[in-house]
Design an enzyme around this catalytic site. Structure first.
Site, PDB file in Angstrom:
ATOM      1  N   ASP A 139       0.809  -1.210   0.000  1.00 18.05           N
ATOM      2  CA  ASP A 139       0.000   0.000   0.000  1.00 18.05           C
ATOM      3  C   ASP A 139       0.846   1.265   0.000  1.00 18.05           C
ATOM      4  O   ASP A 139       0.376   2.332  -0.405  1.00 18.05           O
ATOM      5  CB  ASP A 139      -0.937  -0.015   1.207  1.00 18.05           C
ATOM      6  CG  ASP A 139      -1.903   1.156   1.211  1.00 18.05           C
ATOM      7  OD1 ASP A 139      -2.624   1.313   0.212  1.00 18.05           O
ATOM      8  OD2 ASP A 139      -1.924   1.918   2.195  1.00 18.05           O
ATOM      9  N   LEU A 160      -7.433   5.747   3.044  1.00 15.87           N
ATOM     10  CA  LEU A 160      -7.620   6.842   2.090  1.00 15.87           C
ATOM     11  C   LEU A 160      -6.374   7.118   1.253  1.00 15.87           C
ATOM     12  O   LEU A 160      -6.382   8.040   0.433  1.00 15.87           O
ATOM     13  CB  LEU A 160      -8.011   8.127   2.833  1.00 15.87           C
ATOM     14  CG  LEU A 160      -9.398   8.102   3.493  1.00 15.87           C
ATOM     15  CD1 LEU A 160      -9.596   9.343   4.343  1.00 15.87           C
ATOM     16  CD2 LEU A 160     -10.504   8.004   2.452  1.00 15.87           C
ATOM     17  N   ARG A 161      -5.311   6.317   1.450  1.00 13.09           N
ATOM     18  CA  ARG A 161      -4.108   6.558   0.664  1.00 13.09           C
ATOM     19  C   ARG A 161      -4.390   6.350  -0.821  1.00 13.09           C
ATOM     20  O   ARG A 161      -3.837   7.049  -1.675  1.00 13.09           O
ATOM     21  CB  ARG A 161      -2.968   5.654   1.129  1.00 13.09           C
ATOM     22  CG  ARG A 161      -1.663   5.931   0.383  1.00 13.09           C
ATOM     23  CD  ARG A 161      -0.500   5.118   0.915  1.00 13.09           C
ATOM     24  NE  ARG A 161      -0.024   5.663   2.190  1.00 13.09           N
ATOM     25  CZ  ARG A 161      -0.055   4.998   3.333  1.00 13.09           C
ATOM     26  NH1 ARG A 161      -0.555   3.782   3.386  1.00 13.09           N
ATOM     27  NH2 ARG A 161       0.405   5.552   4.446  1.00 13.09           N
ATOM     28  N   ALA A 162      -5.260   5.390  -1.147  1.00 12.40           N
ATOM     29  CA  ALA A 162      -5.578   5.142  -2.553  1.00 12.40           C
ATOM     30  C   ALA A 162      -6.200   6.371  -3.194  1.00 12.40           C
ATOM     31  O   ALA A 162      -5.894   6.718  -4.347  1.00 12.40           O
ATOM     32  CB  ALA A 162      -6.525   3.949  -2.666  1.00 12.40           C
ATOM     33  N   VAL A 200      -3.366   8.993  -3.716  1.00 14.16           N
ATOM     34  CA  VAL A 200      -2.451   8.618  -4.790  1.00 14.16           C
ATOM     35  C   VAL A 200      -3.136   8.754  -6.143  1.00 14.16           C
ATOM     36  O   VAL A 200      -2.549   9.275  -7.107  1.00 14.16           O
ATOM     37  CB  VAL A 200      -1.942   7.182  -4.579  1.00 14.16           C
ATOM     38  CG1 VAL A 200      -1.191   6.684  -5.811  1.00 14.16           C
ATOM     39  CG2 VAL A 200      -1.033   7.114  -3.365  1.00 14.16           C
TER      40      VAL A 200
END
Length: 698
Positions: free
Chosen positions: A194, A275-277, A280
């Site tokens: 991730d 929420l990193r997706a 990014v």
């Protein structure tokens, strides 16, 4: 002078990989690239070629941390820097070797100056060297976990913190992080996956003409690297100029609320964690818009960003292959109203397919050359994704096959052991798929004592990494220095040696090396009874569920695994010991059952496998997991007992699969002969029992 690298624009195919690398070159906020692919697919070649496309950087003269002259880091260890002109140098490509230490990566106390001059000085590591450049980690899946954690934290924060040996240093560490890996050699943990912004799966083309072109260009490069690079210099310069223009444009790109809602909807629909997706994908969409010459993010930018940012984040199980359902992505994006064309003049620098606007034609690389740009027409790629959607990845909840009809619904608890079916497999018997239950945490097994094997997370071991537990006088060349012990050993002799000044006078006999204790990975060999006595449908489901849980445990602890099965009249090594634990899950899924029980053959095959592996990797200690009910219907029990005694010196666990109201205890008798621990199948994944056990031990 070093020979030139293979040109980036001369790479045949790999369009998604080219695009992912360029998006990161355009915007550092994308978060790096993880390149997954089989061996021989030019992963390293294309990464090394990328550095030549990056603009030169201005650095402060004499600064070891590459500070920018116009905006120097106020906390730079070599600072403070005054405003002024600097020196331009090419962007660096720094390679992190698999065997690097934490000191080499992050930096450490300059031991030489500390001991000879009596001053506390910091020696920068590879993270400082990579600042404002590219940090390339080949075989990142083989890098030790704590180094990966340190590396990815620095990449996410843009800062490296070093707190060790009396040194407290902070310096900027902003770089393009690129990792490559061959999934056959083992996977990264999902939480580490991730942390990479984008991921690309690279496979060799099956098209003969394209493969021929790859070979043609490589032979031409090997025959004359300088001449070959000169042939492609025009395209290299054009692509480098376009990257620089996109970098200058990215700060002006607008992400409208409609595009942001598209991103949030897509990420939520694919059920990615955290929420990193979303972040990014947003940054990648902005970079893609800048790369295509737009000032406003469109649905096309969101589509390309999602294709690269989400596949590795939608994995729900450690053994799920990364993938994305392209049809579902299109449906989600088509659910939004069409966006107006935000390109004010309708132009697209360099054309839709090539960075330099070339519409095709001959190239020095040879006839029939494939030269689509990194953002080229993805219609063929979209077709491939549509034909192989992410949800078509192997489903590891369906593991293995049942026996034929007639015993499919047999309940082993309804009769004693003698009533259990022992069907023979034959040409007329149909084996039906057999589901496994959801994998649950397995009881943690370890090898006793302290080993010296490869770093991992299972058993205690003396390793180059880990916590320092003491010191010792080195034998031969010293390892990592134990500073306090060295100074203590040298201190009583300073007057006699005529010391004057701040530095210590050292002799070789004063040196002490650190003794460190960490964890090692083991060889976990599964020996599974797949015979008719184990083939009652409910029981085999439980067996496969338990073994899958043990495989996940081995995956998390960075072990090598092997799988031996025995049924009929023979035992087979269906999975030679490998670091690719997901391969073990795939073999388990295809495991047929039925026939007699050649228990002795299974044990003897395990003895042979362990003997060979001991010669190949003598430092890696084995852990044998035997899954059986203890019966032998092919051969005699006496033969089985003699074979079990050959395994008496191996750390072993016998998983007793016997069930029913009347139990003979054959598996536990076998465990005593092996000197092994015995656990019940039902207890193996009893999470509540594990929690109680640990609580009572505390």
């Amino acid at each position: 002078m070093r020979d030139p690298r293979y040109p980036f624009t001369a790479i045949v195919g790999s369009e998604d990989l080219k695009l992912a690398l360029i998006l990161n070159a355009v915007s550092s906020g994308v978060g790096g690239v993880l390149i997954r692919g089989e061996k021989g697919t030019a992963k390293s070649t294309i990464v090394r070629a990328l550095a030549a496309l990056l603009p030169a950087v201005e650095v402060v003269n004499g600064c070891r941390f590459s500070c920018a002259p116009l905006a120097p880091d106020p906390g730079c260890p070599d600072g403070p820097h005054g405003a002024g002109a600097g020196t331009a140098r090419p962007a660096r490509l720094v390679e992190l070797p698999v065997g690097a230490s934490e000191d080499r990566l992050a930096g450490s106390l300059d031991i030489e100056r500390a001991l000879t001059e009596g001053v506390k000085a910091f020696e920068p590591g590879l993270l400082a060297a990579a600042h404002r450049g590219v940090l390339y980690v080949d075989e990142v899946n083989l890098l030790h976990d704590h180094l990966v954690d340190l590396l990815l934290d620095a990449a996410a924060l843009g800062t490296c913190y070093v707190e060790r040996e009396g040194v407290s240093v902070r310096h900027a560490a902003r770089f393009l992080l690129v990792g490559t890996m061959n999934p056959e050699e083992g996977e990264l943990r999902p939480q580490l996956l991730d942390r990479f912004g984008l991921t690309v799966e690279v496979r060799a083309s099956r098209e003969p003409s394209q493969r021929a072109e790859v070979v043609r260009r490589r032979l031409a490069f090997d025959a004359g690297p300088a001449a070959f690079a000169a042939q492609w210099s025009g395209e290299e310069e054009a692509l480098a100029a376009r990257v620089a223009q996109a970098r200058a444009r990215v700060a002006d790109v607008v992400l409208p609320d409609s595009a942001l809602r598209q991103i949030a909807t897509v990420c939520a629909a694919f059920e990615v964690d955290g929420l990193r997706a979303d972040l990014v994908t947003a940054n990648a969409a902005i970079a893609h818009a800048a790369w295509r010459g737009r000032t406003v993010v469109t649905a096309d930018d969101v589509r390309e960003a999602a294709r690269l940012a989400l596949p590795h984040r939608r994995r729900r199980d450690p053994f799920d292959a990364p993938g994305l359902d392209q049809a579902k992505l299109e449906d989600l994006l088509n659910g939004f109203p069409d966006e107006p064309d935000d390109d004010p003049d309708g132009s697209d620098p360099g054309g839709p397919d090539r960075p330099d606007g070339d519409t095709g034609g001959g190239r020095p690389g040879g006839e029939g050359s494939h030269r689509d740009g990194p953002d080229g027409d993805h219609s063929a790629e979209s077709d491939r994704h549509s034909a192989h959607p992410g949800d078509a990845a192997p489903d590891l909840t369906r593991t293995g096959h049942g026996h034929g009809s007639g015993t499919a619904d047999a309940d082993p608890s309804a009769a004693g052991p003698s009533a259990e079916p022992r069907p023979e497999t034959g040409a007329g018997r149909r084996e039906e798929p057999l589901d496994a239950g959801p994998a649950r945490p397995a009881r943690p097994f370890t090898v006793p004592g302290i080993g010296t094997g490869a770093p991992g997370r299972r058993s205690r071991a003396r390793t180059p990494l880990g916590r320092t537990t003491g010191s010792r006088t080195p034998e031969g060349r010293p390892g990592p220095l134990h500073l306090k012990a060295t100074i203590t050993a040298a201190a009583p002799y300073q007057v006699g040696r005529g010391r004057s000044g701040r530095g210590l006078l050292l002799r070789r006999a004063d040196l002490r090396e650190a003794v460190r204790e960490g964890r090692e990975g083991n060889l976990v060999l599964f020996v599974v009874d797949a015979s008719g006595s184990m083939a009652a449908r409910r029981r085999m489901r439980a067996v496969k569920t338990a073994v899958l849980g043990l495989l996940i445990d081995a995956y998390q602890r960075r072990d090598k695994v092997g799988l031996v099965t025995f049924r009929g009249t023979r035992a087979d090594l269906v999975l030679p010991p490998t670091s690719s634990v997901e391969a073990g899950a795939a073999r388990l899924r295809e495991l047929p059952t039925g026939g007699r029980t050649p228990l002795a053959a299974g044990l003897l095959r395990a003895v042979e496998v362990l003997r060979v592996e001991r010669l190949r990797d003598p430092a890696r200690r084995p852990l044998l997991v035997l899954v059986t009910d203890g019966r032998a219907t092919s051969g005699t029990m006496e033969e089985s007992h003699r074979a079990a005694e050959l395994l008496a010196g191996v750390t072993s666990v016998v998983v007793d699969c016997e069930s029913g109201p009347v139990r003979l205890g054959l598996a536990r008798s076998l465990a005593r002969r092996m000197g092994a621990a015995a656990v019940c199948l039902d207890d193996l994944t009893d999470l509540a029992g594990m929690i109680r056990e640990r609580r009572d031990a505390a």
